[in-house]
Design a protein around this motif. Structure first.
Motif, PDB file in Angstrom:
ATOM      1  N   ALA A   1     -18.185   0.875   0.208  1.00  0.00           N
ATOM      2  CA  ALA A   1     -17.755   0.224   1.449  1.00  0.00           C
ATOM      3  C   ALA A   1     -16.332  -0.305   1.305  1.00  0.00           C
ATOM      4  O   ALA A   1     -15.525  -0.185   2.234  1.00  0.00           O
ATOM      5  CB  ALA A   1     -18.711  -0.912   1.807  1.00  0.00           C
ATOM      6  N   ALA A   2     -16.015  -0.865   0.167  1.00  0.00           N
ATOM      7  CA  ALA A   2     -14.668  -1.382  -0.060  1.00  0.00           C
ATOM      8  C   ALA A   2     -13.649  -0.249  -0.072  1.00  0.00           C
ATOM      9  O   ALA A   2     -12.542  -0.394   0.452  1.00  0.00           O
ATOM     10  CB  ALA A   2     -14.616  -2.155  -1.371  1.00  0.00           C
ATOM     11  N   GLN A   3     -14.020   0.889  -0.635  1.00  0.00           N
ATOM     12  CA  GLN A   3     -13.109   2.037  -0.653  1.00  0.00           C
ATOM     13  C   GLN A   3     -12.849   2.545   0.766  1.00  0.00           C
ATOM     14  O   GLN A   3     -11.714   2.869   1.111  1.00  0.00           O
ATOM     15  CB  GLN A   3     -13.678   3.149  -1.519  1.00  0.00           C
ATOM     16  CG  GLN A   3     -13.624   2.845  -2.998  1.00  0.00           C
ATOM     17  CD  GLN A   3     -14.308   3.910  -3.842  1.00  0.00           C
ATOM     18  OE1 GLN A   3     -15.032   4.752  -3.324  1.00  0.00           O
ATOM     19  NE2 GLN A   3     -14.078   3.867  -5.140  1.00  0.00           N
ATOM     20  N   GLU A   4     -13.880   2.627   1.573  1.00  0.00           N
ATOM     21  CA  GLU A   4     -13.710   3.085   2.951  1.00  0.00           C
ATOM     22  C   GLU A   4     -12.855   2.105   3.746  1.00  0.00           C
ATOM     23  O   GLU A   4     -12.009   2.501   4.551  1.00  0.00           O
ATOM     24  CB  GLU A   4     -15.063   3.278   3.637  1.00  0.00           C
ATOM     25  CG  GLU A   4     -15.834   4.473   3.140  1.00  0.00           C
ATOM     26  CD  GLU A   4     -15.093   5.778   3.348  1.00  0.00           C
ATOM     27  OE1 GLU A   4     -14.531   6.007   4.439  1.00  0.00           O
ATOM     28  OE2 GLU A   4     -15.066   6.590   2.401  1.00  0.00           O
ATOM     29  N   LEU A   5     -13.066   0.813   3.508  1.00  0.00           N
ATOM     30  CA  LEU A   5     -12.273  -0.201   4.190  1.00  0.00           C
ATOM     31  C   LEU A   5     -10.812  -0.089   3.792  1.00  0.00           C
ATOM     32  O   LEU A   5      -9.923  -0.185   4.638  1.00  0.00           O
ATOM     33  CB  LEU A   5     -12.816  -1.596   3.856  1.00  0.00           C
ATOM     34  CG  LEU A   5     -12.211  -2.767   4.597  1.00  0.00           C
ATOM     35  CD1 LEU A   5     -12.415  -2.598   6.102  1.00  0.00           C
ATOM     36  CD2 LEU A   5     -12.834  -4.066   4.125  1.00  0.00           C
ATOM     37  N   SER A   6     -10.553   0.154   2.509  1.00  0.00           N
ATOM     38  CA  SER A   6      -9.166   0.284   2.064  1.00  0.00           C
ATOM     39  C   SER A   6      -8.518   1.531   2.666  1.00  0.00           C
ATOM     40  O   SER A   6      -7.340   1.516   2.997  1.00  0.00           O
ATOM     41  CB  SER A   6      -9.080   0.300   0.540  1.00  0.00           C
ATOM     42  OG  SER A   6      -9.661   1.472   0.012  1.00  0.00           O
ATOM     43  N   LYS A   7      -9.289   2.607   2.834  1.00  0.00           N
ATOM     44  CA  LYS A   7      -8.747   3.801   3.496  1.00  0.00           C
ATOM     45  C   LYS A   7      -8.341   3.477   4.929  1.00  0.00           C
ATOM     46  O   LYS A   7      -7.316   3.942   5.422  1.00  0.00           O
ATOM     47  CB  LYS A   7      -9.774   4.932   3.501  1.00  0.00           C
ATOM     48  CG  LYS A   7      -9.997   5.583   2.162  1.00  0.00           C
ATOM     49  CD  LYS A   7     -11.052   6.672   2.286  1.00  0.00           C
ATOM     50  CE  LYS A   7     -11.463   7.220   0.944  1.00  0.00           C
ATOM     51  NZ  LYS A   7     -12.546   8.220   1.065  1.00  0.00           N
ATOM     52  N   GLY A   8      -9.161   2.672   5.595  1.00  0.00           N
ATOM     53  CA  GLY A   8      -8.845   2.267   6.961  1.00  0.00           C
ATOM     54  C   GLY A   8      -7.564   1.452   7.020  1.00  0.00           C
ATOM     55  O   GLY A   8      -6.742   1.633   7.924  1.00  0.00           O
ATOM     56  N   PHE A   9      -7.360   0.572   6.047  1.00  0.00           N
ATOM     57  CA  PHE A   9      -6.131  -0.220   6.012  1.00  0.00           C
ATOM     58  C   PHE A   9      -4.915   0.662   5.753  1.00  0.00           C
ATOM     59  O   PHE A   9      -3.840   0.427   6.294  1.00  0.00           O
ATOM     60  CB  PHE A   9      -6.218  -1.333   4.963  1.00  0.00           C
ATOM     61  CG  PHE A   9      -7.078  -2.487   5.389  1.00  0.00           C
ATOM     62  CD1 PHE A   9      -6.965  -3.041   6.652  1.00  0.00           C
ATOM     63  CD2 PHE A   9      -8.006  -3.017   4.526  1.00  0.00           C
ATOM     64  CE1 PHE A   9      -7.757  -4.101   7.048  1.00  0.00           C
ATOM     65  CE2 PHE A   9      -8.799  -4.083   4.906  1.00  0.00           C
ATOM     66  CZ  PHE A   9      -8.677  -4.629   6.171  1.00  0.00           C
ATOM     67  N   VAL A  10      -5.067   1.695   4.930  1.00  0.00           N
ATOM     68  CA  VAL A  10      -3.958   2.619   4.667  1.00  0.00           C
ATOM     69  C   VAL A  10      -3.581   3.341   5.953  1.00  0.00           C
ATOM     70  O   VAL A  10      -2.397   3.465   6.291  1.00  0.00           O
ATOM     71  CB  VAL A  10      -4.326   3.611   3.541  1.00  0.00           C
ATOM     72  CG1 VAL A  10      -3.313   4.739   3.456  1.00  0.00           C
ATOM     73  CG2 VAL A  10      -4.435   2.896   2.211  1.00  0.00           C
ATOM     74  N   VAL A  11      -4.581   3.817   6.682  1.00  0.00           N
ATOM     75  CA  VAL A  11      -4.314   4.506   7.956  1.00  0.00           C
ATOM     76  C   VAL A  11      -3.637   3.554   8.930  1.00  0.00           C
ATOM     77  O   VAL A  11      -2.669   3.931   9.611  1.00  0.00           O
ATOM     78  CB  VAL A  11      -5.622   5.076   8.547  1.00  0.00           C
ATOM     79  CG1 VAL A  11      -5.409   5.571   9.963  1.00  0.00           C
ATOM     80  CG2 VAL A  11      -6.151   6.184   7.659  1.00  0.00           C
ATOM     81  N   LEU A  12      -4.093   2.319   8.989  1.00  0.00           N
ATOM     82  CA  LEU A  12      -3.498   1.328   9.881  1.00  0.00           C
ATOM     83  C   LEU A  12      -2.042   1.062   9.502  1.00  0.00           C
ATOM     84  O   LEU A  12      -1.167   1.017  10.374  1.00  0.00           O
ATOM     85  CB  LEU A  12      -4.310   0.030   9.844  1.00  0.00           C
ATOM     86  CG  LEU A  12      -3.804  -1.104  10.723  1.00  0.00           C
ATOM     87  CD1 LEU A  12      -3.856  -0.690  12.185  1.00  0.00           C
ATOM     88  CD2 LEU A  12      -4.633  -2.353  10.487  1.00  0.00           C
ATOM     89  N   ALA A  13      -1.758   0.920   8.221  1.00  0.00           N
ATOM     90  CA  ALA A  13      -0.393   0.670   7.772  1.00  0.00           C
ATOM     91  C   ALA A  13       0.518   1.850   8.100  1.00  0.00           C
ATOM     92  O   ALA A  13       1.655   1.665   8.549  1.00  0.00           O
ATOM     93  CB  ALA A  13      -0.379   0.390   6.268  1.00  0.00           C
ATOM     94  N   LYS A  14       0.027   3.071   7.902  1.00  0.00           N
ATOM     95  CA  LYS A  14       0.831   4.253   8.233  1.00  0.00           C
ATOM     96  C   LYS A  14       1.088   4.332   9.732  1.00  0.00           C
ATOM     97  O   LYS A  14       2.178   4.713  10.161  1.00  0.00           O
ATOM     98  CB  LYS A  14       0.125   5.521   7.746  1.00  0.00           C
ATOM     99  CG  LYS A  14       0.171   5.684   6.242  1.00  0.00           C
ATOM    100  CD  LYS A  14      -0.511   6.969   5.804  1.00  0.00           C
ATOM    101  CE  LYS A  14      -0.452   7.139   4.293  1.00  0.00           C
ATOM    102  NZ  LYS A  14      -1.071   8.396   3.857  1.00  0.00           N
ATOM    103  N   THR A  15       0.092   3.972  10.528  1.00  0.00           N
ATOM    104  CA  THR A  15       0.255   3.990  11.979  1.00  0.00           C
ATOM    105  C   THR A  15       1.314   2.998  12.419  1.00  0.00           C
ATOM    106  O   THR A  15       2.166   3.310  13.256  1.00  0.00           O
ATOM    107  CB  THR A  15      -1.090   3.677  12.666  1.00  0.00           C
ATOM    108  OG1 THR A  15      -2.060   4.627  12.227  1.00  0.00           O
ATOM    109  CG2 THR A  15      -0.970   3.722  14.170  1.00  0.00           C
ATOM    110  N   VAL A  16       1.292   1.813  11.845  1.00  0.00           N
ATOM    111  CA  VAL A  16       2.297   0.803  12.174  1.00  0.00           C
ATOM    112  C   VAL A  16       3.678   1.291  11.764  1.00  0.00           C
ATOM    113  O   VAL A  16       4.649   1.149  12.520  1.00  0.00           O
ATOM    114  CB  VAL A  16       1.955  -0.550  11.509  1.00  0.00           C
ATOM    115  CG1 VAL A  16       3.109  -1.529  11.623  1.00  0.00           C
ATOM    116  CG2 VAL A  16       0.701  -1.139  12.136  1.00  0.00           C
ATOM    117  N   ASN A  17       3.792   1.881  10.582  1.00  0.00           N
ATOM    118  CA  ASN A  17       5.087   2.406  10.144  1.00  0.00           C
ATOM    119  C   ASN A  17       5.598   3.496  11.078  1.00  0.00           C
ATOM    120  O   ASN A  17       6.791   3.551  11.378  1.00  0.00           O
ATOM    121  CB  ASN A  17       5.005   2.931   8.711  1.00  0.00           C
ATOM    122  CG  ASN A  17       4.976   1.814   7.696  1.00  0.00           C
ATOM    123  OD1 ASN A  17       5.432   0.720   7.953  1.00  0.00           O
ATOM    124  ND2 ASN A  17       4.437   2.104   6.527  1.00  0.00           N
TER     125      ASN A  17
END
Length: 61
Positions: A28-44
């Motif tokens: 679950a933590a790994q999936e959550l971290s993947k979501g944060f990576v996608v969010l950060a890339k989207t913001v960039n």
């Protein structure tokens, strides 16, 4: 005195069982971290045009 030893043994058992819970939460933590990576890339990506404007403004000034 035996009551204290039983309590200490119980606490030891709980402490030793904690890594089992960490293993259960790791996917679950790994999936959550993947979501944060996608969010950060989207913001960039969303801020990329502004970055270009700032770069141009700095070059002009």
């Amino acid at each position: 005195m035996s009551n204290i030893k039983d309590t200490a043994d119980a606490i030891k058992g709980i402490v030793e069982a904690v890594p089992v819970y960490e293993d259960a939460l790791q996917p679950a933590a790994q999936e959550l971290s993947k979501g944060f990576v996608v969010l950060a890339k989207t913001v960039n990506m969303a801020l990329a045009p502004l970055s270009g404007l700032v770069w141009g403004y700095e070059r002009i000034s």
